[in-house]
Scaffold this motif. Sequence first.
Motif, PDB file in Angstrom:
ATOM      1  N   GLU A  34      74.055  38.908  73.147  1.00  0.00           N
ATOM      2  CA  GLU A  34      73.439  37.821  73.907  1.00  0.00           C
ATOM      3  C   GLU A  34      71.970  37.673  73.541  1.00  0.00           C
ATOM      4  O   GLU A  34      71.449  36.550  73.438  1.00  0.00           O
ATOM      5  CB  GLU A  34      73.605  38.089  75.402  1.00  0.00           C
ATOM      6  CG  GLU A  34      75.042  37.955  75.888  1.00  0.00           C
ATOM      7  CD  GLU A  34      75.236  38.471  77.304  1.00  0.00           C
ATOM      8  OE1 GLU A  34      74.289  39.109  77.840  1.00  0.00           O
ATOM      9  OE2 GLU A  34      76.329  38.252  77.875  1.00  0.00           O
ATOM     10  N   GLU A  35      71.297  38.810  73.328  1.00  0.00           N
ATOM     11  CA  GLU A  35      69.890  38.769  72.925  1.00  0.00           C
ATOM     12  C   GLU A  35      69.746  38.131  71.543  1.00  0.00           C
ATOM     13  O   GLU A  35      68.891  37.261  71.332  1.00  0.00           O
ATOM     14  CB  GLU A  35      69.313  40.189  72.916  1.00  0.00           C
ATOM     15  CG  GLU A  35      67.862  40.265  72.468  1.00  0.00           C
ATOM     16  CD  GLU A  35      67.319  41.683  72.467  1.00  0.00           C
ATOM     17  OE1 GLU A  35      66.337  41.938  71.734  1.00  0.00           O
ATOM     18  OE2 GLU A  35      67.871  42.545  73.197  1.00  0.00           O
ATOM     19  N   SER A  58      66.249  31.296  66.088  1.00  0.00           N
ATOM     20  CA  SER A  58      66.885  31.377  64.768  1.00  0.00           C
ATOM     21  C   SER A  58      67.816  32.585  64.784  1.00  0.00           C
ATOM     22  O   SER A  58      67.458  33.676  64.330  1.00  0.00           O
ATOM     23  CB  SER A  58      65.819  31.520  63.675  1.00  0.00           C
ATOM     24  OG  SER A  58      66.411  31.602  62.401  1.00  0.00           O
ATOM     25  N   PRO A  59      69.032  32.396  65.288  1.00  0.00           N
ATOM     26  CA  PRO A  59      69.946  33.539  65.448  1.00  0.00           C
ATOM     27  C   PRO A  59      70.520  33.997  64.109  1.00  0.00           C
ATOM     28  O   PRO A  59      70.510  33.257  63.123  1.00  0.00           O
ATOM     29  CB  PRO A  59      71.048  32.979  66.344  1.00  0.00           C
ATOM     30  CG  PRO A  59      71.066  31.521  66.023  1.00  0.00           C
ATOM     31  CD  PRO A  59      69.635  31.144  65.778  1.00  0.00           C
ATOM     32  N   PRO A  60      71.025  35.214  64.065  1.00  0.00           N
ATOM     33  CA  PRO A  60      71.633  35.728  62.830  1.00  0.00           C
ATOM     34  C   PRO A  60      72.978  35.072  62.565  1.00  0.00           C
ATOM     35  O   PRO A  60      73.642  34.581  63.476  1.00  0.00           O
ATOM     36  CB  PRO A  60      71.797  37.215  63.124  1.00  0.00           C
ATOM     37  CG  PRO A  60      71.997  37.274  64.609  1.00  0.00           C
ATOM     38  CD  PRO A  60      71.084  36.210  65.158  1.00  0.00           C
ATOM     39  N   ASP A  61      73.364  35.057  61.291  1.00  0.00           N
ATOM     40  CA  ASP A  61      74.716  34.592  60.947  1.00  0.00           C
ATOM     41  C   ASP A  61      75.589  35.762  60.494  1.00  0.00           C
ATOM     42  O   ASP A  61      76.708  35.568  60.020  1.00  0.00           O
ATOM     43  CB  ASP A  61      74.678  33.504  59.877  1.00  0.00           C
ATOM     44  CG  ASP A  61      74.007  33.948  58.579  1.00  0.00           C
ATOM     45  OD1 ASP A  61      73.711  35.153  58.434  1.00  0.00           O
ATOM     46  OD2 ASP A  61      73.763  33.084  57.718  1.00  0.00           O
ATOM     47  N   ASP A  67      80.890  31.013  61.911  1.00  0.00           N
ATOM     48  CA  ASP A  67      79.463  30.904  62.236  1.00  0.00           C
ATOM     49  C   ASP A  67      78.727  32.231  62.107  1.00  0.00           C
ATOM     50  O   ASP A  67      77.540  32.254  61.783  1.00  0.00           O
ATOM     51  CB  ASP A  67      79.290  30.380  63.667  1.00  0.00           C
ATOM     52  CG  ASP A  67      79.879  28.994  63.848  1.00  0.00           C
ATOM     53  OD1 ASP A  67      79.663  28.149  62.960  1.00  0.00           O
ATOM     54  OD2 ASP A  67      80.556  28.767  64.872  1.00  0.00           O
ATOM     55  N   VAL A  68      79.412  33.304  62.401  1.00  0.00           N
ATOM     56  CA  VAL A  68      78.773  34.623  62.350  1.00  0.00           C
ATOM     57  C   VAL A  68      79.790  35.662  61.887  1.00  0.00           C
ATOM     58  O   VAL A  68      80.962  35.626  62.276  1.00  0.00           O
ATOM     59  CB  VAL A  68      78.183  35.012  63.730  1.00  0.00           C
ATOM     60  CG1 VAL A  68      79.255  35.085  64.796  1.00  0.00           C
ATOM     61  CG2 VAL A  68      77.424  36.324  63.643  1.00  0.00           C
TER      62      VAL A  68
END
Length: 342
Positions: free
Chosen positions: A238-239, A245-248, A275-276
């Motif tokens: 969640e963090e 800019s979230p990780p993929d 997506d990830v």
Amino acid sequence: MAGKRTRATIKDVARRAGVSPTTVSHAFSGNGTVAPGTADRVREAARELGYRPDTVARGLRSSRLGVLGLVVRPLDPQDTAFLEGVDYFLRFAGSAALAAVERGYGLMLVPDPTRADAPAVGLACDGFLITEPVENDPLITMLTRECVPFLGVGRDPARPASPDYLDLGTRRIVTDVLDHLAEAGGSRVAAVLGTDRNEWNLDAETAYLAWVRARGQEPLAVRRAEVAGEAGGREAGEELFGLASPPDAVYCQTGRHAAGVLAAARAKGLAVPGDVRIACGSDSDSEQTRLSVPPITSVDLRPVRLARVAVEVLVDRVEGIEQSPAPGPAEYELMVRGSTRG
């Protein structure tokens, strides 16, 4: 030059605790009747003086019990439920027990002998296997002082030059998993790392930082305690997925953390692996990695073979057999599954 330090005796403990030597003996052996408060005072005095009630253990050890002790880090009595269902531990312990029997020994899972409440008979084991020793591991200090053979499965990070361990090859494992995440399409790779101060965590962090910096990426690492399990992994996910800019791609140290990260991704509406991508460094939590939807890519650390090698090396040391240095990095296999396979 400072004089040689003398070992504390039962009389020293009795004097410090204000009791008789017989009371000290009874407090540790369980014989006789000692009030709880008095027993606590005796143990505290023993801790302050560095005294270990190992006279019986030495006597037993001098005649060889034919028993090897297995000490699991970071296991404390209240943490036993954490290991239930941990495939790595069950396979390692079972294989070690069989290997010990083949060499004429029994294998006993024992609580950390450095704990004040540990049974003194634990130190009577002929030798010890210590899985994932912690930094400045007090048990290694004790066994070295007492000249008891031991072998770490993984090294004590504070003793990098010690020959008394099997190399887990952690940096190589983590680097291979990160390479796989990149090959699967990951361009911003995060890491969910553990908090225990052992080789597995510290070397994983070193490998991750070297890997991302070599690619010009800013490190994106969060830490969660291993005992936090899947809930800790979900919190970490969640963090990470809440960032601008979230990780993929996400590398996790444990299967339970990875399962939590997967749950967080799905709750955020992210497709895995579209997506990830998610992978973890150990297939130890097999229920979480193999049965998740999609199944999570992870590493089989080959605990059955690792345990056999560990027992062979330890028994040779116990019996004083001439031997080569401990084998090189442990074998492993990357198990590619749906969480990274498009």
